[in-house]
Enzyme design. Structure first.
Site, PDB file in Angstrom:
ATOM      1  N   GLY A 123       0.796  -1.216   0.000  1.00  0.00           N
ATOM      2  CA  GLY A 123       0.000   0.000   0.000  1.00  0.00           C
ATOM      3  C   GLY A 123       0.831   1.268   0.000  1.00  0.00           C
ATOM      4  O   GLY A 123       1.892   1.363  -0.633  1.00  0.00           O
ATOM      5  N   SER A 124       0.354   2.260   0.759  1.00  0.00           N
ATOM      6  CA  SER A 124       0.954   3.598   0.726  1.00  0.00           C
ATOM      7  C   SER A 124       2.377   3.652   1.249  1.00  0.00           C
ATOM      8  O   SER A 124       3.059   4.667   1.074  1.00  0.00           O
ATOM      9  CB  SER A 124       0.082   4.571   1.524  1.00  0.00           C
ATOM     10  OG  SER A 124      -1.164   4.753   0.890  1.00  0.00           O
ATOM     11  N   THR A 125       2.841   2.590   1.906  1.00  0.00           N
ATOM     12  CA  THR A 125       4.234   2.591   2.367  1.00  0.00           C
ATOM     13  C   THR A 125       5.212   2.614   1.195  1.00  0.00           C
ATOM     14  O   THR A 125       6.402   2.891   1.388  1.00  0.00           O
ATOM     15  CB  THR A 125       4.529   1.363   3.247  1.00  0.00           C
ATOM     16  OG1 THR A 125       4.258   0.172   2.503  1.00  0.00           O
ATOM     17  CG2 THR A 125       3.678   1.392   4.519  1.00  0.00           C
ATOM     18  N   MET A 126       4.721   2.351  -0.036  1.00  0.00           N
ATOM     19  CA  MET A 126       5.601   2.385  -1.208  1.00  0.00           C
ATOM     20  C   MET A 126       5.650   3.756  -1.864  1.00  0.00           C
ATOM     21  O   MET A 126       6.470   3.982  -2.766  1.00  0.00           O
ATOM     22  CB  MET A 126       5.152   1.342  -2.245  1.00  0.00           C
ATOM     23  CG  MET A 126       5.199  -0.100  -1.755  1.00  0.00           C
ATOM     24  SD  MET A 126       6.759  -0.540  -0.943  1.00  0.00           S
ATOM     25  CE  MET A 126       7.908  -0.382  -2.287  1.00  0.00           C
TER      26      MET A 126
END
Length: 568
Positions: free
Chosen positions: A288-291
């Site tokens: 998810g948004s951690t990338m």
């Protein structure tokens, strides 16, 4: 005539008798004087035995020598059914002492009456074995063995694993390093009496070789800390489970790796197949948004963007055929820092459309995604990193914010380790290392420094505000992704993620926290995972004697920084 016949018969009998006596006499002289070795050999066959000498398994310790797995001496009771009578009344006392069923014990003696060896009870306390031997039951014997004991119990269960009753590794490090840890049996000749008891050790045939010890990279202090906090958040949110991984950013050593739920390897009565998995390595998820910070790093590395480059995110959504990606609101113009702080799907997807899927995918791969970490742990999953011959626009967009690929928690922590240490990728190690290993440069120091500042802003102003540490600066990114079920994405079940590092200027630790399916009103990464990061990271840095960066005044100032409405 009759008298002569009688005399003849008497002479024959006497001659035969004297011949037998002479033969026996000669045989006695032969055995005792001429050929003494025969009697000695026959005596040895009946009284001298070769006994194994048990070799204990190597010890597993944490990086500071704290024991995580040790072999303790115990005794095993065994019986010779040919010598032990099933009708012996003392068997009732034996069964009562060992908590066995007396009828079952008698049935086993009858079933295996033609054998010379059966186990009565394995690996019991020496005092209990002595009490059993004190019953003086013919045919009952004991021998010394070793039993594996795990002092940290469930706290290190998924890393260390366990052995079976024969001390062969079944899970975790015990399995992957079984040959290294296993000892080699020795042998000796002993003299036994007619009850099978050892009277005397006669000679050593070969020495037992104990197994070799292992020193893991795990810091047991940090492992306890991480386990406590992860267990607390899983219980508080009634979650299905959770994972936490902590890496030393300068070496790639795993300092802590914990999962929920866990099990106690010293009491395996409640172990389930699901509970055995080291989810930090075996379970895959979309990050998810951690990338998003990694996509921004790709943009900076390309030279087409700077931290101040403006991206138009209006009108707050993008359509790709029947697919629509959205932001929580229309942010209009955002720079790269703003995209990370606001966690803008539209902004990062516009960058991906410009850069192309291959450029982003290649950076993901250089950071360690889509490939084994090299820890050598059984059951490691490498994940999926797509590489289509031609990227569709929607695939480029979703790749930029962590959908359409899968990673495990250790791989995600490795990626953030590279961002934290200035762009060097180290092999991940569960073994304690002597010195810093040779790293591979995958990003420039300048790019990673800029990304770390963006991650710090995300903590101070954006979705990760609950990951602030107070006396240390921290940087990181939240993620909230749908869990995947048998029928696709589960609409109401999420994985809450936070990935980050601290301190920002000179990071020491990279950490990933993931909580599966938190229930209740809170399920965002910024609400569930970020507080765990803050508690564990703050205490870990203090335990590692990392000097605080912020004084009390700075802490008060940080507490007044504006925060975003985004929850991650």
């Amino acid at each position: 005539m009759a008298a002569g016949l009688k005399a003849w018969r008497f002479g024959c009998v006497l001659g035969v008798f004297l011949a037998v006596v002479a033969a026996l006499g000669w045989r006695l002289v032969d055995l005792h004087v001429v050929n003494q070795a025969f009697l000695r050999q026959q005596g040895d066959v009946r009284t001298i035995r070769v006994e194994p000498i048990d070799a204990h398994r190597g010890m597993i310790t944490d990086r500071y020598g704290e024991p995580l797995a040790v072999s303790t001496p115990v005794h095993t009771l065994w019986a010779n059914p040919g010598e032990m009578s099933p009708e012996d009344p003392r068997l009732n006392n034996l069964a009562r002492l060992l908590d066995l069923n007396a009828a079952d014990l008698r049935e086993r003696l009858l079933t295996y009456a033609d054998r010379e060896f059966i186990y009565v009870q394995r690996k019991i306390q020496p005092s209990l074995a002595d009490a059993a031997m004190a019953l003086d039951i013919p045919g009952l014997y004991k021998r010394r063995e070793y039993r594996r004991y795990y002092p940290a119990g469930e706290v290190t269960a998924h890393v260390v694993g366990f052995t079976n009753i024969d001390e062969r590794g079944q899970e975790g490090i015990e399995l992957s390093y079984n040959e290294w840890l296993s000892g080699k049996l020795g042998a000796k000749r002993v003299l036994k009496d007619n009850r099978g008891r050892v009277i005397k050790d006669l000679s050593l045939i070969r020495d037992a070789e104990p197994g070799r010890n292992l020193s893991l990279s795990i810091d047991l202090r940090l492992q306890y800390l991480a386990y406590r906090e992860l267990k607390a958040v899983v219980q508080a949110h009634q979650a299905r489970g959770g994972t936490l991984v902590m890496l030393d950013v300068d070496t790639g050593e795993v300092l802590a790796m914990v999962n929920q739920g866990s099990y106690n390897p010293n009491d395996r009565s409640q172990i389930t197949a699901d509970g055995l998995r080291n989810k930090a390595i075996t379970d895959l998820f979309e990050p998810g948004s951690t990338m998003k910070p990694v996509t921004v790093a790709a943009a900076l590395e390309s030279g087409r963007y700077t931290a101040n480059s403006q991206i138009d995110t209006a009108p707050g959504f993008r359509r790709f055929g029947r697919f629509t990606i959205r932001d929580s609101k229309n942010y209009q113009m955002l720079d790269l820092t703003g995209i990370v702080v606001k966690s803008s799907n539209v902004g990062v997807s516009r960058i991906a459309t410009d850069l192309g899927g291959d450029l982003i995918r290649n950076l993901y791969y250089r950071l360690g995604l889509g490939q084994a970490t090299g820890v050598g742990f059984p059951g490691e999953a490498v994940g999926v990193l797509p590489s289509p011959p031609r990227w569709r626009p929607v695939e480029e967009a979703t790749l930029s914010y962590g959908y359409g690929l899968s990673v495990n928690a250790l791989q995600l922590a490795q990626a953030y380790m590279v961002l934290a240490n200035g762009g060097l990728r180290y092999p991940i190690s569960l073994m304690k290392l002597d010195g810093r290993p040779q790293g591979e440069r995958v990003l420039s120091e300048g790019v990673t420094a800029e990304v770390r500042q963006m991650l710090q802003a995300a903590v101070e102003e954006g979705t990760g505000k609950r990951a602030r540490l107070g006396f240390y600066s921290s940087g990181g990114k939240t993620g909230t992704v749908h869990l995947v079920g048998s029928g696709g994405y589960e609409k109401s079940q999420y994985k809450a993620i936070f990935a980050g590092m601290a301190p920002v200027e000179n990071p020491r630790i990279a950490m990933v926290v993931a909580v599966d399916a938190p229930q209740g009103g809170e399920y965002y990464g910024g609400e569930v995972a970020a507080p765990v990061f803050a508690r564990v990271m703050g205490d870990a840095l203090r335990l590692l004697n990392v000097k605080p960066e912020l004084d009390l005044g700075d802490q008060r100032t940080a507490s007044r920084l504006p925060v975003s409405d985004e929850r991650g």
